[in-house]
Motif scaffolding. Structure first.
Motif, PDB file in Angstrom:
ATOM      1  N   UNK A 296      -6.105   1.519 -10.114  1.00 29.97           N
ATOM      2  CA  UNK A 296      -5.673   0.805  -8.913  1.00 29.97           C
ATOM      3  C   UNK A 296      -4.899  -0.453  -9.294  1.00 29.97           C
ATOM      4  N   UNK A 297      -5.403  -1.152 -10.310  1.00 32.01           N
ATOM      5  CA  UNK A 297      -4.716  -2.358 -10.777  1.00 32.01           C
ATOM      6  C   UNK A 297      -3.298  -2.054 -11.239  1.00 32.01           C
ATOM      7  N   UNK A 298      -3.106  -0.876 -11.825  1.00 28.31           N
ATOM      8  CA  UNK A 298      -1.780  -0.508 -12.331  1.00 28.31           C
ATOM      9  C   UNK A 298      -0.768  -0.305 -11.213  1.00 28.31           C
ATOM     10  N   UNK A 299      -1.212   0.166 -10.064  1.00 33.29           N
ATOM     11  CA  UNK A 299      -0.302   0.306  -8.928  1.00 33.29           C
ATOM     12  C   UNK A 299       0.207  -1.071  -8.513  1.00 33.29           C
ATOM     13  N   UNK A 300      -0.712  -2.030  -8.485  1.00 30.11           N
ATOM     14  CA  UNK A 300      -0.337  -3.396  -8.116  1.00 30.11           C
ATOM     15  C   UNK A 300       0.515  -4.025  -9.206  1.00 30.11           C
ATOM     16  N   UNK A 301       0.121  -3.798 -10.476  1.00 29.42           N
ATOM     17  CA  UNK A 301       0.886  -4.338 -11.607  1.00 29.42           C
ATOM     18  C   UNK A 301       2.307  -3.791 -11.615  1.00 29.42           C
ATOM     19  N   UNK A 302       2.457  -2.505 -11.306  1.00 30.66           N
ATOM     20  CA  UNK A 302       3.790  -1.894 -11.327  1.00 30.66           C
ATOM     21  C   UNK A 302       4.723  -2.518 -10.289  1.00 30.66           C
TER      22      UNK A 302
ATOM     23  N   UNK B 208      -0.501 -18.110  -7.680  1.00 28.31           N
ATOM     24  CA  UNK B 208      -1.555 -17.769  -6.720  1.00 28.31           C
ATOM     25  C   UNK B 208      -1.285 -16.431  -6.044  1.00 28.31           C
ATOM     26  N   UNK B 209      -0.039 -16.173  -5.687  1.00 31.65           N
ATOM     27  CA  UNK B 209       0.320 -14.930  -5.010  1.00 31.65           C
ATOM     28  C   UNK B 209       0.029 -13.711  -5.876  1.00 31.65           C
ATOM     29  N   UNK B 210       0.482 -13.743  -7.117  1.00 28.24           N
ATOM     30  CA  UNK B 210       0.284 -12.600  -8.012  1.00 28.24           C
ATOM     31  C   UNK B 210      -1.205 -12.370  -8.249  1.00 28.24           C
ATOM     32  N   UNK B 211      -1.956 -13.446  -8.448  1.00 25.15           N
ATOM     33  CA  UNK B 211      -3.394 -13.315  -8.662  1.00 25.15           C
ATOM     34  C   UNK B 211      -4.085 -12.787  -7.403  1.00 25.15           C
ATOM     35  N   UNK B 212      -3.656 -13.248  -6.226  1.00 27.08           N
ATOM     36  CA  UNK B 212      -4.219 -12.768  -4.957  1.00 27.08           C
ATOM     37  C   UNK B 212      -3.993 -11.276  -4.784  1.00 27.08           C
ATOM     38  N   UNK B 213      -2.774 -10.824  -5.033  1.00 25.22           N
ATOM     39  CA  UNK B 213      -2.446  -9.408  -4.882  1.00 25.22           C
ATOM     40  C   UNK B 213      -3.283  -8.558  -5.833  1.00 25.22           C
TER      41      UNK B 213
ATOM     42  N   UNK C 227      -6.244  -9.305  -7.482  1.00 26.55           N
ATOM     43  CA  UNK C 227      -7.692  -9.313  -7.280  1.00 26.55           C
ATOM     44  C   UNK C 227      -8.099  -8.647  -5.965  1.00 26.55           C
ATOM     45  N   UNK C 228      -7.475  -9.051  -4.869  1.00 34.31           N
ATOM     46  CA  UNK C 228      -7.867  -8.523  -3.560  1.00 34.31           C
ATOM     47  C   UNK C 228      -7.526  -7.046  -3.431  1.00 34.31           C
ATOM     48  N   UNK C 229      -6.334  -6.662  -3.847  1.00 34.89           N
ATOM     49  CA  UNK C 229      -5.915  -5.270  -3.713  1.00 34.89           C
ATOM     50  C   UNK C 229      -6.699  -4.332  -4.607  1.00 34.89           C
ATOM     51  N   UNK C 230      -7.010  -4.775  -5.816  1.00 30.47           N
ATOM     52  CA  UNK C 230      -7.699  -3.912  -6.768  1.00 30.47           C
ATOM     53  C   UNK C 230      -9.143  -3.654  -6.363  1.00 30.47           C
ATOM     54  N   UNK C 231      -9.890  -4.699  -6.089  1.00 27.36           N
ATOM     55  CA  UNK C 231     -11.328  -4.565  -5.847  1.00 27.36           C
ATOM     56  C   UNK C 231     -11.625  -3.716  -4.618  1.00 27.36           C
ATOM     57  N   UNK C 232     -10.937  -3.971  -3.501  1.00 29.23           N
ATOM     58  CA  UNK C 232     -11.232  -3.244  -2.261  1.00 29.23           C
ATOM     59  C   UNK C 232     -10.914  -1.754  -2.393  1.00 29.23           C
ATOM     60  N   UNK C 233      -9.732  -1.441  -2.938  1.00 30.10           N
ATOM     61  CA  UNK C 233      -9.330  -0.036  -3.062  1.00 30.10           C
ATOM     62  C   UNK C 233     -10.180   0.701  -4.084  1.00 30.10           C
ATOM     63  N   UNK C 234     -10.445   0.071  -5.223  1.00 33.20           N
ATOM     64  CA  UNK C 234     -11.242   0.709  -6.273  1.00 33.20           C
ATOM     65  C   UNK C 234     -12.656   1.008  -5.777  1.00 33.20           C
ATOM     66  N   UNK C 235     -13.243   0.093  -5.019  1.00 32.82           N
ATOM     67  CA  UNK C 235     -14.587   0.312  -4.485  1.00 32.82           C
ATOM     68  C   UNK C 235     -14.607   1.485  -3.517  1.00 32.82           C
TER      69      UNK C 235
END
Length: 334
Positions: A177-183, A292-297, A299-307
């Motif tokens: 999930x993190x990789x989708x956001x990283x990409x 802050x924006x990159x870190x927000x995207x 952390x928030x995007x990864x944890x919720x979707x992965x869970x």
């Protein structure tokens, strides 16, 4: 001598509590909704079910109505209970309730910057930019599907590498999930075995877990006092420094290769906008917001979707007879 010292301590404490109570009672807004009477220093903590606070709120709503106030430590807050009250606030009066609360730990982390805990006009500008930019890079469109399918293949290969033996899927799914956001944010994916990527995932997950810990709740209620001692709040800020250093190094590298006509990522789009507004002294497109924006995207995007995905896999494992069917009828989907 010891008796005198004890009496002095009790006297000082009593004076402090009296001054505190006087201050609280005379600074309470007149239009604050009714609620249980708070005690000095601890507020209403003595009546809150700390494991399931919503149960306490439901009971309090039966006494004080669907809109009532409570005090957590030294922090006053208003609680809305029930569909009608929440809809009236968040839908019918969305503009008035659009601001974020000043939560001490998040103020310490972001200082009002970024997206999740940004404030005022800064939040509005960053939100508009983020929504439009993510759409440009495929979010909500079929173009993002190719990246998701590619990442799914990598995830399946990772699962297969365990050859049917038990394993913890949390790291692999978080990485996928993190990789989708990283990409989208960085313009490329990262390998699951990349030590920098694994470190980034670990720091992010640890901060998310710590943010909901009792120690951080205590910090949010008494920031000035708790800040004097070691604890989870110090760990979060230490992890944050390391994450920010990674992000800063990343967008500096992007800046070296920036092509206005060929924007490869969210960071590129931000840096282009930053260049366009470099002569604007009141611009919101500065490096503090970008970090802050990159870190927000991430952390928030990864944890919720992965869970959500992990829960889905758990349910599929628990009900293999449903998983094995090729087709689902309406009665099985609902």
């Amino acid at each position: 001598m010891e008796l005198l010292s004890a009496l002095l301590t009790i006297t000082v404490a009593s004076i402090f509590i009296y001054i505190y109570s006087f201050f609280i009672n005379h600074t309470t807004p007149r239009n604050l909704p009714p609620g249980p009477r708070p005690l000095p220093l601890i507020g209403n903590l003595h009546i809150i079910n700390l494991k399931r606070p919503y149960l306490t709120f439901i009971e309090l709503s039966k006494v004080h109505g669907s809109v009532f106030s409570i005090q957590m430590g030294m922090m006053k807050m208003v609680v809305l209970t029930g569909y009608e009250a929440v809809k009236n606030a968040l839908v019918d009066h969305a503009e008035e309730f659009g601001e974020r609360a000043n939560v001490p730990i998040f103020e310490k982390m972001d200082k009002g910057m970024g997206l999740i805990f940004g404030h005022g006009e800064n939040w509005k500008v960053m939100r508009r930019f983020t929504i439009s930019t993510l759409r440009d890079f495929g979010m909500g469109k079929s173009t993002i599907e190719d990246k998701i399918l590619e990442e799914s293949d990598h995830l399946v290969q990772m699962f297969q590498s365990f050859q049917g033996k038990p394993f913890d899927d949390s790291v692999s799914i978080n990485a996928a999930v993190g990789n989708i956001i990283v990409s989208i944010a960085l313009g490329h994916r990262m390998d699951y075995e990349d030590p920098i990527f694994l470190r980034l995932l670990k720091l992010t997950n640890q901060n998310i877990q710590l943010a909901g810990s009792p120690m951080i709740s205590l910090y949010n209620m008494f920031p000035g006092l708790i800040d004097l001692f070691p604890g989870s709040h110090k760990t979060i800020l230490s992890n944050l420094t390391e994450i920010n250093e990674f992000i800063t190094k990343t967008f500096i590298n992007h800046l070296k290769e920036l092509d206005v006509d060929d924007q490869r990522s969210y960071i590129d789009a931000f840096l282009v906008k930053q260049k366009l507004e470099e002569n604007n002294p009141s611009t919101y497109f500065h490096n503090r917001n970008l970090v802050s924006l990159v870190r927000n995207l991430f952390s928030a995007g990864m944890e919720t979707t992965a869970t959500t995905i992990r829960w889905g896999l758990l349910i599929m494992t628990k009900y293999p007879e449903i998983q094995g069917r090729n087709k689902f009828g309406p009665e099985e989907l609902y």
